[in-house]
Write an enzyme that holds these catalytic residues in place. Structure first.
Site, short mmCIF file in Angstrom:
data_model
loop_
_atom_site.label_atom_id
_atom_site.label_comp_id
_atom_site.label_asym_id
_atom_site.label_seq_id
_atom_site.Cartn_x
_atom_site.Cartn_y
_atom_site.Cartn_z
CE LYS A 144 -3.33 5.36 -1.76
NZ LYS A 144 -4.34 6.14 -2.52
CE1 TYR A 175 -3.69 2.51 0.59
CE2 TYR A 175 -2.37 3.28 2.44
CZ TYR A 175 -3.43 3.45 1.58
OH TYR A 175 -4.22 4.56 1.70
#
Length: 256
Positions: free
Chosen positions: A165, A161
């Site tokens: 990002k 994640y």
């Protein structure tokens, strides 16, 4: 910050931050195409947004579409739908995110990494490309990518994640340089916000987490939405290529 006559695509808009962004844009007069994977969730969100009007200044119109933010065919459809429905594609808010089960980078499932990057990086790029080709190249516009404060650290189990990002943050900078001066591209990095997606982080220890934040509370979706709407608005006309950290001061909290 009136945005009357403008149209926005908001991904991941059926709940949480995306829903709050849609609320903020509608209240400012912008039209919104709200998207998410869950068809029922999209329908319910659109109904709630339409019912939340009330009196006062003009509110924008809202429509919903389904599909995965990681599917380029879906992002193309969304752009063309926005143009057909509202006559323009002035704003893109890449809020949809894949937050897969926690796992270390060294032994995480490769398929999970691919899906995470598809939704968090390739999808936003595909949506901006489509909006640029269909509308923004000739008419201008603004883009906001929702990142995370996690790009400034390393959360346990969040390798896929947070790495994706971080890639989206760097993509924001590149797009800002490439699409200027007609299109502004910025990002927002939320801290811990009280959303369903993050419930398993904040719910077991909300009081302790809040007390460790200088503002003495966790974030609400509306906190992030206000930052997004500001970045899209003419009030931020000279702001591009920046990341706005909205974390209640967590990054400057005294170490204990």
């Amino acid at each position: 910050m009136r945005l009357d006559g403008r149209a926005a695509i908001v991904t991941g808009g059926s709940r949480g931050i995306g829903f709050a962004v849609a609320q903020g844009l509608l209240a400012s007069g912008a039209d919104v195409l709200l998207t998410a994977r869950d068809g029922i969730g999209v329908e319910e969100a659109v109904e709630r947004l339409r019912a939340g009007g009330g009196s006062g200044e003009r509110r924008g119109r809202v429509e919903g579409r389904t599909g995965s933010a990681g599917d380029p065919d879906a992002t193309d459809r969304w752009v063309r739908s926005c143009l057909e429905l509202f006559g323009s594609v002035d704003f893109v808010v890449n809020n949809a995110g894949a937050n897969q089960p926690l796992a270390p980078a060294v032994n995480g499932d490769p398929a999970v990494w691919l899906d995470t990057f598809a939704v968090n990086v390739h999808g936003p790029l595909a949506l901006v490309r489509a909006a640029w080709q269909v509308w923004m190249r000739e008419h201008g516009g603004a883009v906001v990518n929702v990142v995370t404060e996690g790009v400034h650290g390393a959360g346990p189990g969040l390798a896929a994640y947070e790495t994706s990002k971080a890639a989206l943050l760097q993509l924001t900078r590149h797009l800002a340089a490439e699409l200027a001066p007609g299109v502004r591209v910025n990002s927002v990095s939320p801290g811990l916000v009280r959303t369903e997606l993050a419930r398993h982080y904040w719910e077991p220890a909300e009081r302790q987490l809040a007390s460790a934040t200088p503002m003495r509370r966790l974030g609400e979706p509306e906190d992030i939405a206000a930052a997004v709407v500001w970045l899209l608005s003419p009030a931020a006309a000279w702001v591009t290529g920046t990341d706005l950290l909205v974390d209640g001061g967590r990054r400057v909290a005294p170490r204990r």
